[in-house]
Design an enzyme around this catalytic site. Structure first.
Site, PDB file in Angstrom:
ATOM      1  N   ASP A 174      43.621  45.325  37.484  1.00 21.39           N
ATOM      2  CA  ASP A 174      43.347  44.062  38.067  1.00 21.39           C
ATOM      3  C   ASP A 174      42.077  43.479  37.225  1.00 21.39           C
ATOM      4  O   ASP A 174      41.438  43.866  36.437  1.00 21.39           O
ATOM      5  CB  ASP A 174      42.406  44.405  39.649  1.00 21.39           C
ATOM      6  CG  ASP A 174      42.307  43.354  40.336  1.00 21.39           C
ATOM      7  OD1 ASP A 174      42.985  42.462  40.423  1.00 21.39           O
ATOM      8  OD2 ASP A 174      41.469  43.474  41.464  1.00 21.39           O
ATOM      9  N   GLY A 175      41.974  41.991  37.585  1.00 20.22           N
ATOM     10  CA  GLY A 175      41.172  41.278  36.864  1.00 20.22           C
ATOM     11  C   GLY A 175      41.673  40.400  35.902  1.00 20.22           C
ATOM     12  O   GLY A 175      40.728  39.839  35.247  1.00 20.22           O
ATOM     13  N   ASN A 176      42.892  40.217  35.742  1.00 17.03           N
ATOM     14  CA  ASN A 176      43.390  39.130  34.631  1.00 17.03           C
ATOM     15  C   ASN A 176      42.847  37.798  34.969  1.00 17.03           C
ATOM     16  O   ASN A 176      42.332  37.163  34.123  1.00 17.03           O
ATOM     17  CB  ASN A 176      44.867  39.228  34.727  1.00 17.03           C
ATOM     18  CG  ASN A 176      45.354  40.366  34.145  1.00 17.03           C
ATOM     19  OD1 ASN A 176      44.751  41.224  33.650  1.00 17.03           O
ATOM     20  ND2 ASN A 176      46.848  40.781  34.376  1.00 17.03           N
ATOM     21  N   GLY A 177      42.754  37.357  36.254  1.00 21.50           N
ATOM     22  CA  GLY A 177      42.557  36.008  36.631  1.00 21.50           C
ATOM     23  C   GLY A 177      40.913  35.786  36.348  1.00 21.50           C
ATOM     24  O   GLY A 177      40.451  34.689  35.682  1.00 21.50           O
ATOM     25  N   ARG A 178      40.124  36.848  36.685  1.00 20.54           N
ATOM     26  CA  ARG A 178      38.687  36.524  36.521  1.00 20.54           C
ATOM     27  C   ARG A 178      38.319  36.809  35.206  1.00 20.54           C
ATOM     28  O   ARG A 178      37.395  35.715  34.513  1.00 20.54           O
ATOM     29  CB  ARG A 178      38.087  37.922  37.223  1.00 20.54           C
ATOM     30  CG  ARG A 178      37.599  37.596  38.765  1.00 20.54           C
ATOM     31  CD  ARG A 178      37.479  38.654  39.607  1.00 20.54           C
ATOM     32  NE  ARG A 178      38.588  39.445  39.722  1.00 20.54           N
ATOM     33  CZ  ARG A 178      38.528  40.492  40.341  1.00 20.54           C
ATOM     34  NH1 ARG A 178      37.371  41.202  40.729  1.00 20.54           N
ATOM     35  NH2 ARG A 178      39.686  41.146  40.937  1.00 20.54           N
ATOM     36  N   TRP A 179      39.085  37.430  34.125  1.00 28.49           N
ATOM     37  CA  TRP A 179      38.790  37.512  32.761  1.00 28.49           C
ATOM     38  C   TRP A 179      39.056  36.007  32.419  1.00 28.49           C
ATOM     39  O   TRP A 179      38.428  35.679  31.255  1.00 28.49           O
ATOM     40  CB  TRP A 179      39.663  38.588  32.363  1.00 28.49           C
ATOM     41  CG  TRP A 179      39.645  38.585  30.790  1.00 28.49           C
ATOM     42  CD1 TRP A 179      38.665  39.710  29.964  1.00 28.49           C
ATOM     43  CD2 TRP A 179      40.389  37.820  29.733  1.00 28.49           C
ATOM     44  NE1 TRP A 179      38.957  39.445  28.791  1.00 28.49           N
ATOM     45  CE2 TRP A 179      39.741  38.298  28.454  1.00 28.49           C
ATOM     46  CE3 TRP A 179      41.093  36.732  29.681  1.00 28.49           C
ATOM     47  CZ2 TRP A 179      40.300  37.620  27.235  1.00 28.49           C
ATOM     48  CZ3 TRP A 179      41.493  36.008  28.599  1.00 28.49           C
ATOM     49  CH2 TRP A 179      41.250  36.690  27.257  1.00 28.49           C
ATOM     50  N   HIS A 195      46.788  36.900  32.222  1.00 29.20           N
ATOM     51  CA  HIS A 195      48.074  37.869  32.563  1.00 29.20           C
ATOM     52  C   HIS A 195      48.620  38.291  31.068  1.00 29.20           C
ATOM     53  O   HIS A 195      49.043  39.393  30.829  1.00 29.20           O
ATOM     54  CB  HIS A 195      48.978  37.316  33.235  1.00 29.20           C
ATOM     55  CG  HIS A 195      48.515  37.008  34.630  1.00 29.20           C
ATOM     56  ND1 HIS A 195      47.926  38.020  35.517  1.00 29.20           N
ATOM     57  CD2 HIS A 195      48.653  35.993  35.567  1.00 29.20           C
ATOM     58  CE1 HIS A 195      47.688  37.450  36.593  1.00 29.20           C
ATOM     59  NE2 HIS A 195      48.041  36.165  36.723  1.00 29.20           N
ATOM     60  N   GLU A 207      52.610  41.721  48.010  1.00 27.73           N
ATOM     61  CA  GLU A 207      51.621  40.701  48.439  1.00 27.73           C
ATOM     62  C   GLU A 207      51.394  39.670  47.582  1.00 27.73           C
ATOM     63  O   GLU A 207      51.009  38.632  47.886  1.00 27.73           O
ATOM     64  CB  GLU A 207      50.407  41.305  48.908  1.00 27.73           C
ATOM     65  CG  GLU A 207      50.541  42.110  50.361  1.00 27.73           C
ATOM     66  CD  GLU A 207      51.517  43.406  50.257  1.00 27.73           C
ATOM     67  OE1 GLU A 207      51.340  44.444  49.176  1.00 27.73           O
ATOM     68  OE2 GLU A 207      52.248  43.818  51.049  1.00 27.73           O
ATOM     69  N   TRP A 255      53.308  37.407  46.106  1.00 27.09           N
ATOM     70  CA  TRP A 255      54.057  36.485  46.415  1.00 27.09           C
ATOM     71  C   TRP A 255      53.537  35.477  46.902  1.00 27.09           C
ATOM     72  O   TRP A 255      53.880  34.344  46.846  1.00 27.09           O
ATOM     73  CB  TRP A 255      55.263  36.772  47.163  1.00 27.09           C
ATOM     74  CG  TRP A 255      56.176  37.660  46.457  1.00 27.09           C
ATOM     75  CD1 TRP A 255      56.567  39.125  46.546  1.00 27.09           C
ATOM     76  CD2 TRP A 255      57.157  37.416  45.147  1.00 27.09           C
ATOM     77  NE1 TRP A 255      57.491  39.609  45.703  1.00 27.09           N
ATOM     78  CE2 TRP A 255      57.982  38.406  44.910  1.00 27.09           C
ATOM     79  CE3 TRP A 255      57.395  36.515  44.396  1.00 27.09           C
ATOM     80  CZ2 TRP A 255      58.844  38.909  43.930  1.00 27.09           C
ATOM     81  CZ3 TRP A 255      58.237  36.367  43.209  1.00 27.09           C
ATOM     82  CH2 TRP A 255      58.900  37.657  43.023  1.00 27.09           C
ATOM     83  N   LEU A 299      56.350  60.096  26.978  1.00 25.35           N
ATOM     84  CA  LEU A 299      55.584  59.713  28.318  1.00 25.35           C
ATOM     85  C   LEU A 299      56.712  58.865  29.074  1.00 25.35           C
ATOM     86  O   LEU A 299      57.522  58.357  28.624  1.00 25.35           O
ATOM     87  CB  LEU A 299      54.675  58.512  27.648  1.00 25.35           C
ATOM     88  CG  LEU A 299      53.826  57.730  28.724  1.00 25.35           C
ATOM     89  CD1 LEU A 299      52.835  58.709  29.633  1.00 25.35           C
ATOM     90  CD2 LEU A 299      53.062  56.730  28.041  1.00 25.35           C
ATOM     91  N   GLU A 333      42.026  61.673  42.142  1.00 26.17           N
ATOM     92  CA  GLU A 333      40.713  61.208  41.562  1.00 26.17           C
ATOM     93  C   GLU A 333      40.581  59.737  41.285  1.00 26.17           C
ATOM     94  O   GLU A 333      41.268  59.254  40.736  1.00 26.17           O
ATOM     95  CB  GLU A 333      40.184  62.153  40.522  1.00 26.17           C
ATOM     96  CG  GLU A 333      40.353  63.616  40.964  1.00 26.17           C
ATOM     97  CD  GLU A 333      39.316  64.037  41.945  1.00 26.17           C
ATOM     98  OE1 GLU A 333      38.193  63.474  42.089  1.00 26.17           O
ATOM     99  OE2 GLU A 333      39.456  64.832  42.745  1.00 26.17           O
TER     100      GLU A 333
HETATM  101  C1  IPE Z   1      46.607  44.597  43.080  1.00 23.82           C
HETATM  102  O1  IPE Z   1      45.657  43.581  42.778  1.00 23.82           O
HETATM  103  C2  IPE Z   1      48.023  44.317  42.636  1.00 23.82           C
HETATM  104  C3  IPE Z   1      48.178  44.441  41.291  1.00 23.82           C
HETATM  105  C4  IPE Z   1      47.193  44.847  40.484  1.00 23.82           C
HETATM  106  C5  IPE Z   1      49.293  44.228  40.652  1.00 23.82           C
HETATM  107  P1  IPE Z   1      45.580  42.334  43.609  1.00 23.82           P
HETATM  108  O2  IPE Z   1      44.537  41.274  42.843  1.00 23.82           O
HETATM  109  O3  IPE Z   1      46.789  41.907  44.119  1.00 23.82           O
HETATM  110  O4  IPE Z   1      44.739  43.148  44.860  1.00 23.82           O
HETATM  111  P2  IPE Z   1      43.783  42.255  45.800  1.00 23.82           P
HETATM  112  O5  IPE Z   1      44.301  41.089  46.625  1.00 23.82           O
HETATM  113  O6  IPE Z   1      42.155  41.964  45.288  1.00 23.82           O
HETATM  114  O7  IPE Z   1      43.364  43.342  47.045  1.00 23.82           O
HETATM  115  C1  IPE Z   2      45.952  41.529  38.269  1.00 23.60           C
HETATM  116  O1  IPE Z   2      45.108  40.349  38.055  1.00 23.60           O
HETATM  117  C2  IPE Z   2      47.229  41.180  38.028  1.00 23.60           C
HETATM  118  C3  IPE Z   2      48.088  40.858  39.042  1.00 23.60           C
HETATM  119  C4  IPE Z   2      47.960  41.089  40.378  1.00 23.60           C
HETATM  120  C5  IPE Z   2      49.609  40.182  39.071  1.00 23.60           C
HETATM  121  P1  IPE Z   2      44.851  39.470  39.107  1.00 23.60           P
HETATM  122  O2  IPE Z   2      45.548  38.262  38.879  1.00 23.60           O
HETATM  123  O3  IPE Z   2      44.586  39.874  40.422  1.00 23.60           O
HETATM  124  O4  IPE Z   2      43.342  38.917  38.711  1.00 23.60           O
HETATM  125  P2  IPE Z   2      42.036  38.631  39.441  1.00 23.60           P
HETATM  126  O5  IPE Z   2      41.859  39.801  40.643  1.00 23.60           O
HETATM  127  O6  IPE Z   2      42.472  37.577  40.262  1.00 23.60           O
HETATM  128  O7  IPE Z   2      40.847  38.500  38.565  1.00 23.60           O
HETATM  129 MG    MG Z   3      43.402  40.717  41.733  1.00 23.52          MG
END
Ligand code: IPE
Ligand code: IPE
Ligand code: MG
Length: 256
Positions: free
Chosen positions: A29-34, A46, A76, A78, A140, A216
């Site tokens: 998670d966090g690609n968008g915020r990065w 991404h 979700e 989508w 792996l 864990e």
């Molecule tokens: C979970 O991250 C899904 C993936 C990492 C692919 P999200 O960004 O969709 O989760 P929420 O919406 O913060 O719970």
């Molecule tokens: C996770 O990064 C990748 C996917 C869910 C596809 P996000 O796109 O959710 O990044 P944030 O949470 O908005 O920073």
């Molecule tokens: Mg996210």
């Protein structure tokens, strides 16, 4: 004394192999915020996230981890804007095509969990090709969760079990936890030992709901594109220090 983890061409972990997680699952998670923190479009996050996934695969293979499950796209997700979805699907196609030769060469076995319905044909084709090309590999196991939802998975499992009961192939009294596990997308895979979530959220976001019962959990504030080998090592070291009790008593306390 068991040998410490091998250090072929990277920093040592100095952990006995039996302290390593067999299966690591990651909520990337966090690609968008990065990207946003850098004033860049989300899609750039991404793209960098895909590089982190590649690096993680290499390091897990080097450490001798048996399975790495990566949450790539949830059922979700989508809900996101069409341009971001289009980019994510094209990135998946590109990643599959570009990485195929490399994963074959490294002996990595790739599998995919999630619903096929709703996925673009092209993405399915590329994923199928990689699965077929790596089927016999014994290194792996990288399992990609794509269009994956834990509740959808349980719903699909219940449907299959119900059909088997309806046709008389299964007696409801015979349904055990093992029966459920065998009807999940993850049938035959070990449960995750270590669940890593990046970007700091303290939630599971519909990931492997059944399978993480005793995983864990390790959460870092680091966004996925910045997640690298040192973070993985920190998570694995932390895991190695924990006592897993599975509802019993710790063997190390002498009370078992
Ligand atoms: C979970 O991250 C899904 C993936 C990492 C692919 P999200 O960004 O969709 O989760 P929420 O919406 O913060 O719970
Ligand atoms: C996770 O990064 C990748 C996917 C869910 C596809 P996000 O796109 O959710 O990044 P944030 O949470 O908005 O920073
Ligand atoms: Mg996210």
């Amino acid at each position: 004394m068991p040998e410490p983890t091998s250090t072929a061409d990277g920093p040592a972990l100095d952990l006995p192999p039996e302290r390593l997680p067999r299966h690591i699952a990651v909520i990337m998670d966090g690609n968008g915020r990065w990207a946003q923190q850098r004033g860049r479009p989300r899609i750039e996050g991404h793209r960098r996230g895909a590089d982190s996934a590649r690096a993680m695969t290499e390091e897990c293979a080097r450490l001798g981890i048996e399975q790495l499950t990566l949450y790539c796209f949830s059922s979700e997700n989508w809900k996101r804007p069409r341009p971001e979805l289009d980019f994510l699907m094209s990135l998946l196609v590109e990643y599959m095509a570009q990485q195929r030769a490399e994963v074959v060469r490294r002996g990595v076995k790739v599998s995919v969990i999630g619903r096929r319905e709703g996925m673009p044909e092209k993405a399915l084709r590329e994923m199928d090709q990689t699965i077929a090309a790596t089927r016999g590999n014994t290194g792996l196991h990288v399992c990609l969760a794509v269009n994956y939802g834990g509740r959808a998975e349980l719903t699909d499992a219940v449907r299959t079990v119900a059909r088997e009961v309806q046709t008389g192939r299964l007696d409801p009294e015979q349904i055990a936890e093992q029966t459920i596990a065998e009807h999940l997308y993850t049938a035959g895979m070990p449960d995750p030992d270590l669940l890593i979530r990046t970007a700091g959220e303290l939630r599971v976001s519909n990931f492997l709901l059944w399978q993480i019962s005793y995983a864990e959990i390790w959460v870092t504030d680091c966004c996925w594109p910045d997640f690298g080998v040192p973070h993985l090592h920190e998570a694995v070291r932390d895991y190695a220090r924990r006592q897993r009790r599975f509802g019993g008593l710790s063997t190390e306390s002498g009370l078992a």
